[in-house]
Design an enzyme around this catalytic site. Structure first.
Site, PDB file in Angstrom:
ATOM      1  N   PRO A  16       0.840  -1.203   0.000  1.00  0.00           N
ATOM      2  CA  PRO A  16       0.000   0.000   0.000  1.00  0.00           C
ATOM      3  C   PRO A  16       0.872   1.249   0.000  1.00  0.00           C
ATOM      4  O   PRO A  16       1.719   1.404   0.866  1.00  0.00           O
ATOM      5  CB  PRO A  16      -0.802  -0.128   1.302  1.00  0.00           C
ATOM      6  CG  PRO A  16       0.060  -0.968   2.198  1.00  0.00           C
ATOM      7  CD  PRO A  16       0.816  -1.893   1.302  1.00  0.00           C
ATOM      8  N   MET A  17       0.667   2.125  -0.980  1.00  0.00           N
ATOM      9  CA  MET A  17       1.459   3.347  -1.093  1.00  0.00           C
ATOM     10  C   MET A  17       0.512   4.517  -1.349  1.00  0.00           C
ATOM     11  O   MET A  17      -0.234   4.510  -2.330  1.00  0.00           O
ATOM     12  CB  MET A  17       2.469   3.233  -2.240  1.00  0.00           C
ATOM     13  CG  MET A  17       3.510   2.146  -2.036  1.00  0.00           C
ATOM     14  SD  MET A  17       4.654   1.977  -3.438  1.00  0.00           S
ATOM     15  CE  MET A  17       3.627   1.059  -4.607  1.00  0.00           C
ATOM     16  N   ALA A  18       0.542   5.502  -0.469  1.00  0.00           N
ATOM     17  CA  ALA A  18      -0.349   6.659  -0.597  1.00  0.00           C
ATOM     18  C   ALA A  18      -0.064   7.402  -1.894  1.00  0.00           C
ATOM     19  O   ALA A  18       1.091   7.687  -2.225  1.00  0.00           O
ATOM     20  CB  ALA A  18      -0.178   7.585   0.596  1.00  0.00           C
ATOM     21  N   CYS A 100       3.537   3.408   8.342  1.00  0.00           N
ATOM     22  CA  CYS A 100       3.778   4.660   7.626  1.00  0.00           C
ATOM     23  C   CYS A 100       4.746   5.543   8.403  1.00  0.00           C
ATOM     24  O   CYS A 100       4.515   5.844   9.577  1.00  0.00           O
ATOM     25  CB  CYS A 100       2.472   5.407   7.393  1.00  0.00           C
ATOM     26  SG  CYS A 100       2.700   6.951   6.487  1.00  0.00           S
ATOM     27  N   GLY A 227       6.863  -2.639  -3.307  1.00  0.00           N
ATOM     28  CA  GLY A 227       6.283  -1.308  -3.366  1.00  0.00           C
ATOM     29  C   GLY A 227       6.891  -0.469  -4.463  1.00  0.00           C
ATOM     30  O   GLY A 227       6.470  -0.508  -5.612  1.00  0.00           O
TER      31      GLY A 227
END
Length: 350
Positions: A16-18, A100, A227
């Site tokens: 998951p990467m913003a 995070c 990622g």
């Protein structure tokens, strides 16, 4: 590979990467060999749930399951409520963000900052698991090795999370203090794997098929999570899968295939965002796709001046058509490329 009742296609996951792993990107990575993808983190703040940003992050239209949504926050009751909110909107797996490193997240004691307060961290895990259990929704956890070099408590927290009912733990092999600097270490991930019965996923600096093989061997992990190395190179998953299965390298994609994939990605991207936001947010993806290609940087600078989707797509098609006259396949990616793509990645959720 299993998470609760869900059998996954393989053990290659998208991190998951913003600002990166939105629905179009997740779908593309799954199409190209990823067995599992987790959404960008969704805030537990109820006052932001109706914002356009959150609604886009919670969009799973047409996405193949299982649908995994990562939530972030600092209060157990709010996190439990956020889990239920996302389940009602299609989430089939809930992932808790304790990884995070971004200052704007950690300054509010969310993300990896929670690793400094083990009691609060486990209260959150326990509340989320209890909220999800009646709905038969598995809960997973993503964390770092610890807050800093002197405070590596991933094993302690992972054991407590397993006892609370978490069904999978992912560990990024860096402390929060490191951010995305330096090299990831895998000894802590191996220690977490040795301490748990549930699946453990290794994350951090997995940029090539060889590195994937080596990390799996070094950690004993059940899966790996990729990622930054997937940015602009989403076919890394099929390349890793092929290498792990055969010990040989899959040829890089044809330029014509890259053109097809990128254009499809752009149209899907525009469909999620409006014209104004879509064109501007697509620029980073186009830049990542083309940065290692001949003339890619010059093209990126010109492309960033375009302000409508039709011009953007036409420019990409022209550039790749011209490249196709010079070469059939894109060059093989250098081993360091994925790791080097750090720039402003402190904003990422992974």
């Amino acid at each position: 590979m299993q998470i609760g009742q869900f059998a996954l296609a393989n053990h290659l996951f998208v991190a998951p990467m913003a600002g990166v792993t939105d629905r179009p990107f997740r779908q593309l990575c799954k199409k190209l060999g990823a067995g599992y993808a987790v959404s960008e983190m969704v805030t537990s703040r109820k006052d932001l749930w109706n914002s356009l940003k959150t609604s886009r992050r919670a969009n799973h239209d047409g996405e193949p399951g299982p649908i995994a949504v990562q939530i972030a926050g600092t209060e157990a009751a709010m996190m439990a409520e956020a889990a239920v909110y996302n389940i009602d909107r299609g989430a089939q797996i809930i992932d808790i963000n304790m990884g995070c490193p971004a200052k704007k997240v950690c300054n509010k004691w969310a993300g990896s900052a929670l690793m400094q307060d083990e009691q609060l961290a486990i209260e959150i895990v326990d509340a989320v698991v209890k909220a999800c259990a009646p709905r038969n929704v598995p809960v997973t956890l993503k964390m770092r090795t610890g807050w800093c070099q002197a405070e590596k408590n991933a094993v302690v927290l992972a054991r407590a999370a397993e006892a609370a009912g978490v069904q999978m733990v992912t560990v990024h092999g860096r402390t929060r203090e490191q951010g995305y600097k330096g090299a990831a270490e895998y000894d802590t991930i191996a220690a977490v794997k040795a301490a748990l019965r549930i699946p453990v996923v290794a994350n951090g600096d997995i940029t090539t098929p060889e590195k994937a093989r080596d990390v799996l061997a070094a950690t004993g992990a059940d899966a790996i999570m990729i990622g930054r190395a997937a940015q602009g190179y989403p076919w890394i998953f099929r390349e890793v899968a092929h290498f792990l299965a055969t010990g040989t390298h899959l040829a890089p994609p044809l330029v014509s295939e890259v053109k097809k994939l990128l254009v499809e990605h752009l149209y899907d991207h525009y469909s999620l965002y409006d014209e104004f936001i879509g064109v501007r947010s697509a620029r980073k993806h186009i830049g990542w796709y083309l940065e290692d290609l001949p003339g890619g940087e010059d093209f990126r600078q010109r492309m960033n001046l375009l302000e409508d989707s039709a011009s953007q797509v036409a420019a990409v098609e022209t550039y790749l058509d011209e490249l196709n006259e010079k070469m059939d396949r894109i060059p093989a990616r250098e081993a360091a490329t994925g790791q080097a793509r750090g720039h402003d990645m402190m904003e990422l959720a992974a």
